[in-house]
Design an enzyme around this catalytic site. Structure first.
Site, PDB file in Angstrom:
ATOM      1  N   HIS A 145       2.313   3.718  -2.662  1.00 10.52           N
ATOM      2  CA  HIS A 145       2.684   3.017  -1.436  1.00 10.52           C
ATOM      3  C   HIS A 145       2.334   1.538  -1.455  1.00 10.52           C
ATOM      4  CE1 HIS A 145       2.419   7.299  -0.236  1.00 10.52           C
ATOM      5  NE2 HIS A 145       3.556   7.000   0.336  1.00 10.52           N
ATOM      6  N   GLY A 146       1.875   1.041  -2.603  1.00 11.13           N
ATOM      7  CA  GLY A 146       1.676  -0.390  -2.758  1.00 11.13           C
ATOM      8  C   GLY A 146       0.347  -0.960  -2.301  1.00 11.13           C
TER       9      GLY A 146
END
Length: 180
Positions: A145-146
């Protein structure tokens, strides 16, 4: 001459004896209930294989400066990073106001062993395992999800709400660390 006769039994037992019988019966009942419940409660305790994993000792000798290893503790991956002086200086230079979950570099390492960073390798967003030595801050990057962590494992960008979690650990010697 009138003789007095005493009855063979009294209609009402004495209150002292009755109280003793109630207390004794209650005590025996409580011991019986405790004896029946104890095995049920005791079976909730962890078994010997789990207790054996409660703490591990790890030798740091083979880890070169700038290198990370992943070990397993209580079924969880744990990052052990031998940080460079540059990484330590970068982590110490960050203003706490720039952090989502403010923690100083000193709070995330042990005094006298600042070059060693030991943390559970699970992203605090959804539990993914971040990739080391990557991301904008050259720390850890969670590709799911970064989320981006810096060289002290502190969240800098992304959806993760907290820093990477530090397990309980102590240095047994300069080269031996006990986790758990």
């Amino acid at each position: 001459m009138a003789t007095q006769t005493t009855p063979a039994h009294q209609d009402a037992p004495s209150s002292g004896r009755r109280d003793f019988l109630y207390i004794a019966a209650g005590a025996v009942g409580a011991v019986g209930v405790a004896g029946a419940v104890w095995p049920l409660i005791n079976q909730l305790n962890p078994d010997a294989s789990v207790l054996a994993l409660a703490s591990i000792e790890f030798n740091l000798v083979g880890i070169e400066e700038g290198q990370s290893v992943t070990i397993k503790w209580r079924g969880l991956p744990v990052f052990v990073r031998h940080r460079t002086q540059k990484e330590i200086d970068e982590a110490k230079a960050v203003a706490l106001s720039d952090l989502k979950d403010p923690e100083t570099d000193e709070q995330r390492t042990k005094s006298g062993h600042e070059q060693w960073l030991i943390m559970i390798a699970n992203c605090t967003h959804l539990g993914c395992i971040p990739v080391g030595e990557s991301g904008e801050y050259n720390g850890w990057f969670c590709p799911c999800h970064g989320s981006v962590y810096d060289t002290a494992g502190r969240i800098r960008k992304g959806p993760a709400p907290k820093n990477l979690v530090l397990p309980p650990y102590d240095f047994v010697s300069d080269t031996l660390v006990q986790i758990g």
